[in-house]
Design an enzyme around this catalytic site. Structure first.
Site, PDB file in Angstrom:
ATOM      1  N   HIS A 199       0.834  -1.315   0.175  1.00 18.00           N
ATOM      2  CA  HIS A 199      -0.143  -0.534   0.092  1.00 18.00           C
ATOM      3  C   HIS A 199       0.873   1.391  -0.022  1.00 18.00           C
ATOM      4  O   HIS A 199       2.301   1.272   0.601  1.00 18.00           O
ATOM      5  CB  HIS A 199      -0.772   0.653   1.270  1.00 18.00           C
ATOM      6  CG  HIS A 199      -1.579  -1.334   1.351  1.00 18.00           C
ATOM      7  ND1 HIS A 199      -1.659  -2.384   2.180  1.00 18.00           N
ATOM      8  CD2 HIS A 199      -3.146  -1.315   1.039  1.00 18.00           C
ATOM      9  CE1 HIS A 199      -2.168  -2.911   2.607  1.00 18.00           C
ATOM     10  NE2 HIS A 199      -3.700  -2.068   1.945  1.00 18.00           N
ATOM     11  N   HIS A 235     -10.448 -14.227   3.741  1.00 15.49           N
ATOM     12  CA  HIS A 235     -11.833 -13.159   3.013  1.00 15.49           C
ATOM     13  C   HIS A 235     -13.289 -13.838   3.072  1.00 15.49           C
ATOM     14  O   HIS A 235     -14.161 -13.180   3.318  1.00 15.49           O
ATOM     15  CB  HIS A 235     -11.773 -12.409   2.288  1.00 15.49           C
ATOM     16  CG  HIS A 235     -11.075 -11.197   2.490  1.00 15.49           C
ATOM     17  ND1 HIS A 235     -10.314 -10.518   1.700  1.00 15.49           N
ATOM     18  CD2 HIS A 235     -10.128 -11.065   4.213  1.00 15.49           C
ATOM     19  CE1 HIS A 235      -9.426  -9.714   2.127  1.00 15.49           C
ATOM     20  NE2 HIS A 235      -9.295 -10.110   3.481  1.00 15.49           N
ATOM     21  N   ASP A 244      -5.053 -13.628  -2.556  1.00 12.57           N
ATOM     22  CA  ASP A 244      -4.217 -13.584  -0.932  1.00 12.57           C
ATOM     23  C   ASP A 244      -4.044 -15.006  -0.808  1.00 12.57           C
ATOM     24  O   ASP A 244      -5.417 -14.994   0.131  1.00 12.57           O
ATOM     25  CB  ASP A 244      -4.681 -12.228  -1.054  1.00 12.57           C
ATOM     26  CG  ASP A 244      -4.527 -10.942  -1.138  1.00 12.57           C
ATOM     27  OD1 ASP A 244      -3.473 -11.113  -2.202  1.00 12.57           O
ATOM     28  OD2 ASP A 244      -4.209 -10.289  -0.556  1.00 12.57           O
ATOM     29  N   ASP A 283       1.868   1.647   3.380  1.00  9.11           N
ATOM     30  CA  ASP A 283       3.277   0.906   3.897  1.00  9.11           C
ATOM     31  C   ASP A 283       4.786   1.503   3.433  1.00  9.11           C
ATOM     32  O   ASP A 283       5.801   1.517   4.957  1.00  9.11           O
ATOM     33  CB  ASP A 283       3.408  -0.048   3.378  1.00  9.11           C
ATOM     34  CG  ASP A 283       1.786  -0.659   3.396  1.00  9.11           C
ATOM     35  OD1 ASP A 283       0.759  -0.493   4.410  1.00  9.11           O
ATOM     36  OD2 ASP A 283       1.757  -1.821   2.567  1.00  9.11           O
ATOM     37  N   ASP A 334     -10.307 -11.800  10.649  1.00  6.98           N
ATOM     38  CA  ASP A 334      -9.402 -11.698   9.945  1.00  6.98           C
ATOM     39  C   ASP A 334      -8.072 -12.048  10.357  1.00  6.98           C
ATOM     40  O   ASP A 334      -7.471 -10.979  10.400  1.00  6.98           O
ATOM     41  CB  ASP A 334      -9.834 -10.807   9.043  1.00  6.98           C
ATOM     42  CG  ASP A 334      -8.046 -10.429   7.326  1.00  6.98           C
ATOM     43  OD1 ASP A 334      -8.094 -12.000   7.191  1.00  6.98           O
ATOM     44  OD2 ASP A 334      -9.131 -10.046   6.825  1.00  6.98           O
ATOM     45  N   GLU A 368     -10.848  -6.399  -4.996  1.00  6.46           N
ATOM     46  CA  GLU A 368     -10.184  -8.002  -3.048  1.00  6.46           C
ATOM     47  C   GLU A 368     -11.842  -8.029  -2.845  1.00  6.46           C
ATOM     48  O   GLU A 368     -12.379  -6.879  -1.338  1.00  6.46           O
ATOM     49  CB  GLU A 368      -9.269  -7.617  -2.531  1.00  6.46           C
ATOM     50  CG  GLU A 368      -9.162  -8.639  -1.306  1.00  6.46           C
ATOM     51  CD  GLU A 368      -7.657  -7.987  -1.244  1.00  6.46           C
ATOM     52  OE1 GLU A 368      -6.537  -7.889  -1.190  1.00  6.46           O
ATOM     53  OE2 GLU A 368      -7.223  -8.567   0.551  1.00  6.46           O
ATOM     54  N   GLU A 394      -9.112 -13.750  -1.784  1.00  7.43           N
ATOM     55  CA  GLU A 394      -8.327 -13.803   0.121  1.00  7.43           C
ATOM     56  C   GLU A 394      -8.765 -14.785   0.443  1.00  7.43           C
ATOM     57  O   GLU A 394      -9.917 -15.052   0.611  1.00  7.43           O
ATOM     58  CB  GLU A 394      -8.066 -12.622  -0.298  1.00  7.43           C
ATOM     59  CG  GLU A 394      -7.014 -13.332   2.008  1.00  7.43           C
ATOM     60  CD  GLU A 394      -6.474 -11.773   2.385  1.00  7.43           C
ATOM     61  OE1 GLU A 394      -6.908 -10.751   1.758  1.00  7.43           O
ATOM     62  OE2 GLU A 394      -6.391 -11.928   3.400  1.00  7.43           O
TER      63      GLU A 394
HETATM   64  C1  XUL Z   1      -7.131  -6.502   4.373  1.00  7.23           C
HETATM   65  C2  XUL Z   1      -6.038  -6.874   2.864  1.00  7.23           C
HETATM   66  C3  XUL Z   1      -5.605  -6.125   2.681  1.00  7.23           C
HETATM   67  C4  XUL Z   1      -5.402  -5.715   0.721  1.00  7.23           C
HETATM   68  C5  XUL Z   1      -5.048  -4.376   0.186  1.00  7.23           C
HETATM   69  O1  XUL Z   1      -8.059  -7.564   5.119  1.00  7.23           O
HETATM   70  O2  XUL Z   1      -6.695  -7.886   2.362  1.00  7.23           O
HETATM   71  O3  XUL Z   1      -4.445  -5.802   3.183  1.00  7.23           O
HETATM   72  O4  XUL Z   1      -4.845  -7.171   0.846  1.00  7.23           O
HETATM   73  O5  XUL Z   1      -5.548  -3.818   0.573  1.00  7.23           O
HETATM   74 CO    CO Z   2      -5.645  -8.792   0.940  1.00  2.00          CO
END
Ligand code: XUL
Ligand code: CO
Length: 437
Positions: free
Chosen positions: A101, A271, A296, A104, A307, A232, A268
């Site tokens: 990001h 998620h 992810d 970051d 999470d 995502e 992900e």
């Molecule tokens: C949050 C998440 C984020 C995204 C990128 O749950 O997965 O870190 O991958 O913004």
């Molecule tokens: Co993510």
């Protein structure tokens, strides 16, 4: 150059019998599976946020992570130094990609102009390190959820100025991703949702989100950025409900607002489970729509409902994941991005190596097992046979659109009863998978 991981040399493949915790047992980058190297199949990526910015903080306690290279300040110098540490880590690990990001990698300044200057100063070092090591950017993204200005969301904020700020931020994030040769750019709608419907104009917020994404598509074209855009999905946390809640919701949103051709999904694991699905379900939904872009890679804890972003170690999970990814032709722009963090209790730098080695080996095993299952062919044959009634006769006529309700009634009145069903053989198939694990 100063080394921050002096006691670790390049992680090598030593084979399944190795007892060396700093070696791969299964990930052999140059070994070929289905005609492609493991490195090219898996396209492993290290995330900047957890691995280089994670402190181990949780709602009940402060950070525990020992990171000797970090001077604890928000200075650009510290951020630049961290880049060198990150690249030493990734180089030793043998990860070909990373993801970040904007916030970051560089600290925010007093205003947007200063923040962008900070970013540029760090991007310069990222570029140098990418050139030095050959490590590439899998995708970039913007943090549109951490700063208090995003309390009500970013593109879906009730405050139009916040939308404008987010647009400016994403513009810059796409620019630096482009400059660094990123293979993609991800949108994760951290606060693009609501806490209560009592104060929310859901339709208006969703329209704003669509408008925002269209602006991003326009800008991408304008600057000639060829990387893949991803959404995502995540159902909740930090919001009660996030608009991009799962793969199906994202696809519906993208279709409704004429965005589908511009986006793929970044799925992900944790998620998916928060949405009440399995990872494989989400991958199949994305794959069936031609929108399976990247993953992810992480896992949740069965007993914790949030999470937890743990490193994936279940070979069952990685086998299922790789089966679906291979089925849809493998990654092109995407990869296996470890959006995972070491536990708060695993606070030493060396734990970062153990965590990634474990995740990479789990995926390498999953890849090998999935390829073996595909080579064996019994699983695919079973599914083909299960649908064989559609390959001829009435099934074929239905699929080809040659019959409607009237013809089907006539067919069934003549026949009197449907052909008998055959067993789904779930247990037989579960046993078959276990043969390979
Ligand atoms: C949050 C998440 C984020 C995204 C990128 O749950 O997965 O870190 O991958 O913004
Ligand atoms: Co993510």
């Amino acid at each position: 150059m100063r080394s921050y991981f002096k006691n670790v040399s390049r992680i090598r493949y030593e084979g399944p019998k190795s007892k060396n915790p700093l070696a791969f047992r299964h990930y052999n980058p140059d070994a070929r599976v289905e005609g492609k190297t493991m490195k090219d199949h898996l396209r492993f990526s290290v995330v900047y946020w957890h691995t280089f910015r994670g402190t181990g903080i949780d709602p009940f306690g402060v950070g525990t992570a020992i990171r000797p290279w970090d001077d604890g300040t928000q200075s650009v110098r510290n951020a630049q130094n961290r880049v060198r540490v990150a690249f030493e880590f990734m180089e030793k690990l043998g990860a070909p990609f990373y993801a970040f990001h904007d916030r970051d990698i560089a600290p925010e300044g007093a205003n947007l102009r200063e923040t962008n200057r900070n970013l540029d100063a760090v991007v310069k070092v990222l570029k140098e390190e990418q050139q030095r090591t050959g490590i590439k950017l899998l995708w970039g993204t913007a943090n549109l959820f951490g700063n208090p200005r995003f309390v009500h969301g970013a593109a879906t904020s009730c405050n139009a100025d916040v939308f404008a700020y987010a647009a400016a931020q994403v513009k810059k994030a796409i620019e630096i991703t482009h400059e660094l040769g990123g293979a993609g750019y991800t949108f994760w709608g951290g606060r693009e949702g609501y806490s209560t419907l009592l104060n929310t104009d859901l339709k208006r917020e969703q329209e704003h989100l669509a408008k925002f994404l269209h602006m991003a598509v326009d800008y991408k074209k304008k600057i000639g950025f060829k990387g893949q855009f991803y959404i995502e999905p995540k159902p909740k946390e930090p919001t009660k409900h996030q608009y991009d809640s799962d793969a199906a919701a994202c696809l519906n949103f993208l279709r409704e607002y004429d965005l589908l051709k511009h986006f793929k999904l970044n799925i992900e694991t944790n998620h998916a489970t928060l949405a009440g699905h399995t990872m494989q379900h989400e991958l199949e939904v994305a794959g069936a729509a031609g929108a399976l872009g990247s993953i992810d890679a992480n896992t949740g804890d069965e007993l914790l409902g949030w999470d937890t972003d743990q490193f994936p170690t279940s070979v069952y999970l990685t086998t299922q994941t790789m089966l679906t990814i291979l089925k849809y032709g493998g990654f092109t722009t995407g990869g296996v991005n470890f959006d995972a963090k070491v536990r708060r209790e695993s606070f030493e730098p060396i734990d970062l190596f153990y965590a990634h080695i474990g995740g990479m080996d789990a995926f390498a095993r999953g890849l090998k097992i999935a390829a073996a299952i595909r080579k064996d062919g019994r699983l695919a044959d079973f599914v083909t046979k299960r649908y064989s009634s559609w390959d001829s006769g009435i099934g074929r006529k239905i699929e080809q659109g040659q019959v409607g309700f009237v013809e089907l009634e006539k067919y069934m009145l003549e026949k009197g009863e449907a052909a008998p069903n055959t067993s789904g053989r779930q247990e037989f198939l579960e046993n078959l998978i276990n043969e390979f694990i």
